[in-house]
Design a protein around this motif. Sequence first.
Motif, PDB file in Angstrom:
ATOM      1  N   GLU A 308       4.344  26.648  10.071  1.00 24.53           N
ATOM      2  CA  GLU A 308       3.467  27.660   9.467  1.00 24.53           C
ATOM      3  C   GLU A 308       2.833  28.554  10.522  1.00 24.53           C
ATOM      4  N   LEU A 309       2.460  27.901  11.628  1.00 28.65           N
ATOM      5  CA  LEU A 309       1.857  28.656  12.723  1.00 28.65           C
ATOM      6  C   LEU A 309       2.889  29.596  13.374  1.00 28.65           C
ATOM      7  N   ASP A 310       4.117  29.125  13.457  1.00 27.84           N
ATOM      8  CA  ASP A 310       5.200  29.989  13.960  1.00 27.84           C
ATOM      9  C   ASP A 310       5.296  31.257  13.099  1.00 27.84           C
ATOM     10  N   ASN A 311       5.296  31.041  11.774  1.00 29.35           N
ATOM     11  CA  ASN A 311       5.394  32.188  10.864  1.00 29.35           C
ATOM     12  C   ASN A 311       4.204  33.120  11.014  1.00 29.35           C
ATOM     13  N   LYS A 312       3.041  32.519  11.195  1.00 30.76           N
ATOM     14  CA  LYS A 312       1.825  33.316  11.371  1.00 30.76           C
ATOM     15  C   LYS A 312       1.924  34.156  12.649  1.00 30.76           C
ATOM     16  N   PHE A 313       2.458  33.531  13.692  1.00 32.89           N
ATOM     17  CA  PHE A 313       2.620  34.243  14.966  1.00 32.89           C
ATOM     18  C   PHE A 313       3.548  35.448  14.789  1.00 32.89           C
ATOM     19  N   VAL A 314       4.686  35.201  14.152  1.00 33.22           N
ATOM     20  CA  VAL A 314       5.682  36.279  13.994  1.00 33.22           C
ATOM     21  C   VAL A 314       5.094  37.434  13.178  1.00 33.22           C
ATOM     22  N   LYS A 315       4.373  37.080  12.129  1.00 35.69           N
ATOM     23  CA  LYS A 315       3.756  38.112  11.272  1.00 35.69           C
ATOM     24  C   LYS A 315       2.725  38.923  12.049  1.00 35.69           C
ATOM     25  N   ALA A 316       1.838  38.205  12.751  1.00 32.50           N
ATOM     26  CA  ALA A 316       0.779  38.883  13.496  1.00 32.50           C
ATOM     27  C   ALA A 316       1.376  39.752  14.605  1.00 32.50           C
ATOM     28  N   ALA A 317       2.426  39.240  15.237  1.00 30.14           N
ATOM     29  CA  ALA A 317       3.066  39.994  16.321  1.00 30.14           C
ATOM     30  C   ALA A 317       3.672  41.284  15.764  1.00 30.14           C
ATOM     31  N   THR A 318       4.307  41.186  14.605  1.00 32.22           N
ATOM     32  CA  THR A 318       4.921  42.374  13.999  1.00 32.22           C
ATOM     33  C   THR A 318       3.856  43.435  13.737  1.00 32.22           C
ATOM     34  N   LEU A 319       2.714  42.979  13.177  1.00 30.93           N
ATOM     35  CA  LEU A 319       1.627  43.933  12.895  1.00 30.93           C
ATOM     36  C   LEU A 319       1.126  44.590  14.176  1.00 30.93           C
ATOM     37  N   ALA A 320       1.199  43.834  15.283  1.00 28.38           N
ATOM     38  CA  ALA A 320       0.715  44.370  16.563  1.00 28.38           C
ATOM     39  C   ALA A 320       1.774  45.194  17.300  1.00 28.38           C
ATOM     40  N   GLY A 321       2.957  45.373  16.677  1.00 28.29           N
ATOM     41  CA  GLY A 321       3.964  46.249  17.293  1.00 28.29           C
ATOM     42  C   GLY A 321       5.027  45.524  18.108  1.00 28.29           C
ATOM     43  N   PHE A 322       5.117  44.186  17.949  1.00 26.76           N
ATOM     44  CA  PHE A 322       6.175  43.423  18.630  1.00 26.76           C
ATOM     45  C   PHE A 322       7.151  42.945  17.567  1.00 26.76           C
ATOM     46  N   GLU A 323       8.325  43.575  17.517  1.00 28.84           N
ATOM     47  CA  GLU A 323       9.243  43.321  16.403  1.00 28.84           C
ATOM     48  C   GLU A 323      10.374  42.361  16.775  1.00 28.84           C
ATOM     49  N   ASN A 324      10.895  41.697  15.734  1.00 27.47           N
ATOM     50  CA  ASN A 324      12.094  40.853  15.850  1.00 27.47           C
ATOM     51  C   ASN A 324      11.886  39.615  16.724  1.00 27.47           C
ATOM     52  N   LEU A 325      10.731  38.989  16.577  1.00 24.31           N
ATOM     53  CA  LEU A 325      10.443  37.792  17.380  1.00 24.31           C
ATOM     54  C   LEU A 325      10.789  36.483  16.668  1.00 24.31           C
ATOM     55  N   LYS A 326      11.238  36.567  15.434  1.00 26.96           N
ATOM     56  CA  LYS A 326      11.574  35.335  14.712  1.00 26.96           C
ATOM     57  C   LYS A 326      12.811  34.693  15.342  1.00 26.96           C
ATOM     58  N   GLY A 327      12.732  33.391  15.587  1.00 30.97           N
ATOM     59  CA  GLY A 327      13.872  32.686  16.171  1.00 30.97           C
ATOM     60  C   GLY A 327      15.037  32.610  15.193  1.00 30.97           C
ATOM     61  N   HIS A 328      16.222  32.346  15.714  1.00 32.00           N
ATOM     62  CA  HIS A 328      17.388  32.161  14.847  1.00 32.00           C
ATOM     63  C   HIS A 328      17.184  30.902  14.005  1.00 32.00           C
ATOM     64  N   ARG A 329      17.692  30.894  12.793  1.00 36.53           N
ATOM     65  CA  ARG A 329      17.405  29.785  11.863  1.00 36.53           C
ATOM     66  C   ARG A 329      17.847  28.417  12.390  1.00 36.53           C
TER      67      ARG A 329
END
Length: 361
Positions: A308-329
Amino acid sequence: MSNERIFNFSAGPSVLPLSVLEQAAAEMTNYRGSGMSVMEMSHRSKVYLSIFEEVKADLKRIMKIPDTHEILFTPGGATLQFSAVPMNLIGKTGKADYAVTGNFSNLAMKEAKKYGEIHVACSSEDRNHTYIPAQSDISLSPDASYFHYCSNNTIFGTEWKYVPETGDVPIVCDMSSNILSLPVDVSKFGLIYAGVQKNMAPAGAAVVILDKSLAGHELPFTPKLMSYQIMIDGDSMHNTPPCYTIYMLGLVLKWLDTQGGVEGMQKIKAAKAKILYDVIDESKLFIGCADKDARSDMNITFKTDNEELDNKFVKAATLAGFENLKGHRVVGGMRASIYNAMPTVGVEKLAEFMRDFESNN
Ligand code: PMP
């Protein structure tokens, strides 16, 4: 949509140097007085052939490619080479060795099984590809037609720190995700291939660099466009090549010169990777996915111990202008792909964001 450029950590297609995009834009409708776009030119025209020859010459110079080797621009990305390599090279003995250290080397190995007897010379699957086997872990077949490995495992974030010793068996290497990020001794390789959409150009081609003496022995059913000999004879123009992608590679190579070539890039990329690995190593929240001695300088994989924290990180990062940080499944967590064109400032800002995220969580 905003007019600002974001920091794009995509694994590929991925960030291109801004100056390259600007030059392409400036030359878009009228390439250097030709009155047309590179997209509109005949691949046989004088003006296009001069672009093509310069790209080949620049790649040869930058990678110090010896005269024994030929450069090909092939369609179908790196994946088509998973088939083309065995079709062209396995005929010698009917056998080949594969190192399986990630998703793409596994796919390459499985594809090769259609064409001959394949021996898995080493595998890191036992620990979900978090490490790179040592030379002593590689079991080579003396009668293999070639040995195949992938120098940088894009999904798992591991990178070979050495070129395996294989005796007289030619080495074939998938360098899709770390080509041009460091100097390589091309003479050690029978064949190098790379999908261009990471460190080279927009998608649409693969670069193949092969020892010409290996060509000409393809299996009889090999499609013409996959025959290395036919591609060599036609100078990659047996049919219409991916003209615009090759032109863009040319612009990227000129940009690479301004960075000190592959020698300069080796220093720059190591420094960029260190910025993120230092954050991970000092962190109580983030965990690096790969073993330290096998970490990739191109794809930085990390996670927290909580999805959940991973997802939160990716979401927050996207909002801050850092895109495509989600790891491969297959790995989960996060992946920051920091190819050659990712500016150092993008990495510094991501490091700062990671530290802030940790303080707040
Ligand atoms: N090999 C590696 C190491 C890759 O990272 C990729 C794509 N991410 C491929 C092969 C497949 O490349 P393509 O999509 O060009 O076929």
